[in-house]
Design a protein around this motif. Sequence first.
Motif: not given
Length: 490
Positions: A401-407
């Motif tokens: 998993p690659i940490p990210s941010i989502a709307l």
Amino acid sequence: MSEHDPRRALPAAHRLLEHPAIAALRTRHGAAAVRAAVRATLEEQRARLARTDTRAPSLEALCEAVRRRLAQRDATGLRRALNATGVLLHTGLGRAVLAPEARARLDEVARGACVLEISRETGERGVREHEVARALCALTGAEAASCVNNGAAACLLMLAALCAGREVVVARGQLVEIGGSFRIPEILAQSGARLREVGATNRVRPDDYARAIGPETAAILHVHTSNYRVVGFHEAVPPAALARLAHEHGLLLLQDLGSGNLVDLSAFGLPEEPLVGASLRAGADVVVFSGDKLLGGPQAGLICGRREPVARMRRHPLFRALRPDKLQLAALEATLAIHEAGRARERIPVFRQLASPLETLRERGASLCEAVGEAAGEAGFALAVCPSEASAGSGALPAVPIPSIALTVAPARPTARIEALARSLRLGSPPVFTRRQAGRLWCDLRTVAPEEDTELVAALRAAFAATANASGAEVCAGGYTGGCHDEPTD
């Protein structure tokens, strides 16, 4: 057909073609396409009326059906899209996004004649992949290099040219299926080589390989299990040990590295992915890998290795059938030049995406939320900016998993449908592809370039409006009126 048959009410094709609304469509779509759409629409209506007890549609309704059919045709085929799925190398969305330099080289080469397979010095026929081969040798330390049009083609050519009619030893746990039903056993069969599998699914030892080697053995094949990972009770033989074993018996060690990495991914906080140069230094005779994955270039099958086996591959009849065209080579040359200059992290999009800080993604998410919050509220949806997990995709870095941010978008009232919103985004211009998870729609910002945020805002607003109109929903007094919620905890 009786005189009361509703099919009699359908107009003749020429009458429908003469309608002003259809005539206007010819300007945009061409006469042949419009004629075909008219005939298909009338045939569809005849079939419908034959099996149902309904009235024939009006002339205006038929014209609208023709317009929709043509619009649907235009919605298919290659076109630019926004990738908000969180999968960096999404096969369905074209895998690696090309660097600006590669796009510029494509435009230059496609504009007219180009120096593809001719020597500027002598005017005689030359080698089309000469510059690609030079750059690959410089980057990996290979004695020789070449390329074909995709990774599967490189694997097929390698086996056909070097192993046809003889046995190839492969660990059972490496008999993988990659996307599109590309299976190692089937590729071996197509190449003319014979499979000799060794070991168990989860464990293989040097002795397993040694016992399988005989007078009919041509090579040991090591396949990087790029689209899955074995954990727990597991044992494998390192490529360096396989190389020693192969060479002791006068055999080749062949490697299919899949994503084929030239960059140390530890700089991005990611686990190690096999480097092409390291595989060659460990003793592999030929290594094949893809160009449109972690290299960050166009679709291509890249070949690096010792001079003699690479030359045999280039002499094989399949080599010409599988060769890349001028556009692939143009983008590939430009991409490799970026790697040679040591600028991959700053210029190649997949590495820019990997390097993007979470705080930057969070700030972008907050701006997007503010920009589309009102439109979301009017359509009955609630927005949130929350942590996400992106992935490399295309078989690279499996289960990492690659940490990210989502709307994220969630229904705020019963009439708000996530499925309808996702479809509206896909059918927009440009199409936007998201993912659905836990009852919400996720726009993962790690795979959306910052310069695409304006287009994403416009696409979301249009999709919210279309979804609201389709459902006929109205915002109730005192109900949700837009804006962003706190990050969800589920």
